[in-house]
Write a protein that holds these residues in place. Structure first.
Motif, PDB file in Angstrom:
ATOM      1  N   ASP A 151       0.827  -1.214   0.000  1.00  0.00           N
ATOM      2  CA  ASP A 151       0.000   0.000   0.000  1.00  0.00           C
ATOM      3  C   ASP A 151       0.861   1.264   0.000  1.00  0.00           C
ATOM      4  O   ASP A 151       0.370   2.357   0.293  1.00  0.00           O
ATOM      5  N   ASN A 152       2.149   1.095  -0.298  1.00  0.00           N
ATOM      6  CA  ASN A 152       3.115   2.216  -0.347  1.00  0.00           C
ATOM      7  C   ASN A 152       3.238   2.943   0.983  1.00  0.00           C
ATOM      8  O   ASN A 152       3.389   4.166   1.023  1.00  0.00           O
ATOM      9  N   ILE A 153       3.162   2.186   2.071  1.00  0.00           N
ATOM     10  CA  ILE A 153       3.351   2.756   3.402  1.00  0.00           C
ATOM     11  C   ILE A 153       4.757   2.392   3.864  1.00  0.00           C
ATOM     12  O   ILE A 153       5.117   1.219   3.915  1.00  0.00           O
ATOM     13  N   LYS A 154       5.541   3.415   4.172  1.00  0.00           N
ATOM     14  CA  LYS A 154       6.918   3.199   4.626  1.00  0.00           C
ATOM     15  C   LYS A 154       6.902   3.028   6.142  1.00  0.00           C
ATOM     16  O   LYS A 154       6.461   3.909   6.871  1.00  0.00           O
ATOM     17  N   THR A 155       7.357   1.867   6.584  1.00  0.00           N
ATOM     18  CA  THR A 155       7.286   1.516   8.004  1.00  0.00           C
ATOM     19  C   THR A 155       8.675   1.307   8.592  1.00  0.00           C
ATOM     20  O   THR A 155       9.658   1.170   7.870  1.00  0.00           O
ATOM     21  N   GLU A 156       8.699   1.265   9.908  1.00  0.00           N
ATOM     22  CA  GLU A 156       9.877   0.817  10.648  1.00  0.00           C
ATOM     23  C   GLU A 156       9.440  -0.462  11.355  1.00  0.00           C
ATOM     24  O   GLU A 156       8.502  -0.442  12.144  1.00  0.00           O
ATOM     25  N   LEU A 157      10.121  -1.562  11.053  1.00  0.00           N
ATOM     26  CA  LEU A 157       9.758  -2.859  11.608  1.00  0.00           C
ATOM     27  C   LEU A 157      10.825  -3.331  12.583  1.00  0.00           C
ATOM     28  O   LEU A 157      12.011  -3.332  12.269  1.00  0.00           O
ATOM     29  N   SER A 158      10.381  -3.701  13.769  1.00  0.00           N
ATOM     30  CA  SER A 158      11.251  -4.382  14.728  1.00  0.00           C
ATOM     31  C   SER A 158      10.505  -5.637  15.147  1.00  0.00           C
ATOM     32  O   SER A 158       9.373  -5.850  14.741  1.00  0.00           O
ATOM     33  N   GLU A 159      11.124  -6.470  15.973  1.00  0.00           N
ATOM     34  CA  GLU A 159      10.409  -7.677  16.393  1.00  0.00           C
ATOM     35  C   GLU A 159       9.310  -7.360  17.399  1.00  0.00           C
ATOM     36  O   GLU A 159       8.479  -8.208  17.700  1.00  0.00           O
ATOM     37  N   HIS A 160       9.260  -6.111  17.873  1.00  0.00           N
ATOM     38  CA  HIS A 160       8.264  -5.725  18.872  1.00  0.00           C
ATOM     39  C   HIS A 160       7.161  -4.823  18.342  1.00  0.00           C
ATOM     40  O   HIS A 160       6.167  -4.611  19.028  1.00  0.00           O
ATOM     41  N   LYS A 161       7.334  -4.267  17.109  1.00  0.00           N
ATOM     42  CA  LYS A 161       6.349  -3.298  16.661  1.00  0.00           C
ATOM     43  C   LYS A 161       6.606  -2.880  15.216  1.00  0.00           C
ATOM     44  O   LYS A 161       7.738  -2.886  14.750  1.00  0.00           O
ATOM     45  N   ILE A 162       5.520  -2.519  14.541  1.00  0.00           N
ATOM     46  CA  ILE A 162       5.594  -1.831  13.259  1.00  0.00           C
ATOM     47  C   ILE A 162       5.120  -0.406  13.531  1.00  0.00           C
ATOM     48  O   ILE A 162       4.071  -0.211  14.167  1.00  0.00           O
ATOM     49  N   VAL A 163       5.867   0.583  13.063  1.00  0.00           N
ATOM     50  CA  VAL A 163       5.507   1.983  13.275  1.00  0.00           C
ATOM     51  C   VAL A 163       5.593   2.714  11.950  1.00  0.00           C
ATOM     52  O   VAL A 163       6.513   2.475  11.162  1.00  0.00           O
ATOM     53  N   TRP A 164       4.634   3.616  11.693  1.00  0.00           N
ATOM     54  CA  TRP A 164       4.691   4.477  10.524  1.00  0.00           C
ATOM     55  C   TRP A 164       3.897   5.743  10.797  1.00  0.00           C
ATOM     56  O   TRP A 164       3.081   5.802  11.710  1.00  0.00           O
ATOM     57  N   THR A 165       4.162   6.742   9.980  1.00  0.00           N
ATOM     58  CA  THR A 165       3.450   8.010  10.069  1.00  0.00           C
ATOM     59  C   THR A 165       2.558   8.130   8.847  1.00  0.00           C
ATOM     60  O   THR A 165       3.016   7.933   7.726  1.00  0.00           O
ATOM     61  N   ASP A 166       1.298   8.466   9.084  1.00  0.00           N
ATOM     62  CA  ASP A 166       0.374   8.602   7.951  1.00  0.00           C
ATOM     63  C   ASP A 166       0.526   9.999   7.327  1.00  0.00           C
ATOM     64  O   ASP A 166       1.248  10.842   7.862  1.00  0.00           O
ATOM     65  N   PRO A 167      -0.123  10.259   6.193  1.00  0.00           N
ATOM     66  CA  PRO A 167       0.037  11.552   5.517  1.00  0.00           C
ATOM     67  C   PRO A 167      -0.319  12.770   6.376  1.00  0.00           C
ATOM     68  O   PRO A 167       0.205  13.854   6.144  1.00  0.00           O
TER      69      PRO A 167
END
Length: 182
Positions: free
Chosen positions: A17-33
């Motif tokens: 979905d063209n969402i740039k995330t930060e992935l760790s083994e504990h969480k996925i984090v991203w900022t929306d538009p």
């Protein structure tokens, strides 16, 4: 499948979905538009034996969502009914699959809410129970719900492939069947 593998599948879904995330083994984090932070933690995910994945998307502005990726890689979004003045609500939440049902429990402003979402019919049903805090126990196709305090009620929901049956029960019934809430 491990929780980390489920997070990886969700991360891949977000990537498509063209969402740039930060992935760790504990969480996925991203900022929306709009600049709002969103996240998914391992305890906010569920997978059934057919490979259908569900996840609760936390949103720091309180715009929470439940996403369900069906087998055909189609993702549907369910927006929980929330009245929390913008506060995240999944603290004591549960996402759990039983066959074609997704059980969703979360905290609203003053009490917990529980919905059963049918992934085949795409219909949800809120299960109302006289309890501030809902205890949950799942045994086979039976879902037992109960409050923490003596004056609160107990409910048994039997989940069949095409419908749910709800009945009020009491503590004696739970004791007779040796059912305890963990």
């Amino acid at each position: 499948m491990t929780q980390a593998e489920i997070l990886t599948l969700i991360d891949e879904e977000l990537f498509t979905d063209n969402i740039k995330t930060e992935l760790s083994e504990h969480k996925i984090v991203w900022t929306d538009p709009s600049g709002t932070e969103n996240s998914v933690s391992p305890h906010q995910t569920a997978i059934n034996n057919e490979g259908i994945i569900a996840w609760w998307q936390c949103n720091e502005a309180g715009k929470e969502k439940v996403h369900i990726r069906l087998r055909e890689k189609k993702v549907i979004t369910w927006k929980p009914l929330i009245n929390t003045l913008g506060q995240p609500t999944f603290r004591d939440g549960i996402l759990y699959f039983h066959e074609n049902y997704l059980i969703i429990k979360y905290k609203d402003t003053h009490y917990q809410r529980l919905f059963i979402f049918n992934i085949r019919t795409l219909k949800d049903e809120e299960i109302l129970i006289n309890a501030l805090t809902i205890q949950v126990k799942i045994i086979g196709n039976e879902l037992f719900l109960g409050g923490l305090y003596q004056d609160e009620e107990f409910i048994k929901i039997t989940m069949y492939p095409d419908h749910l049956e709800k009945e009020n029960i009491n503590e004696a019934y739970l004791q007779q069947r040796k059912i305890t809430f963990d």
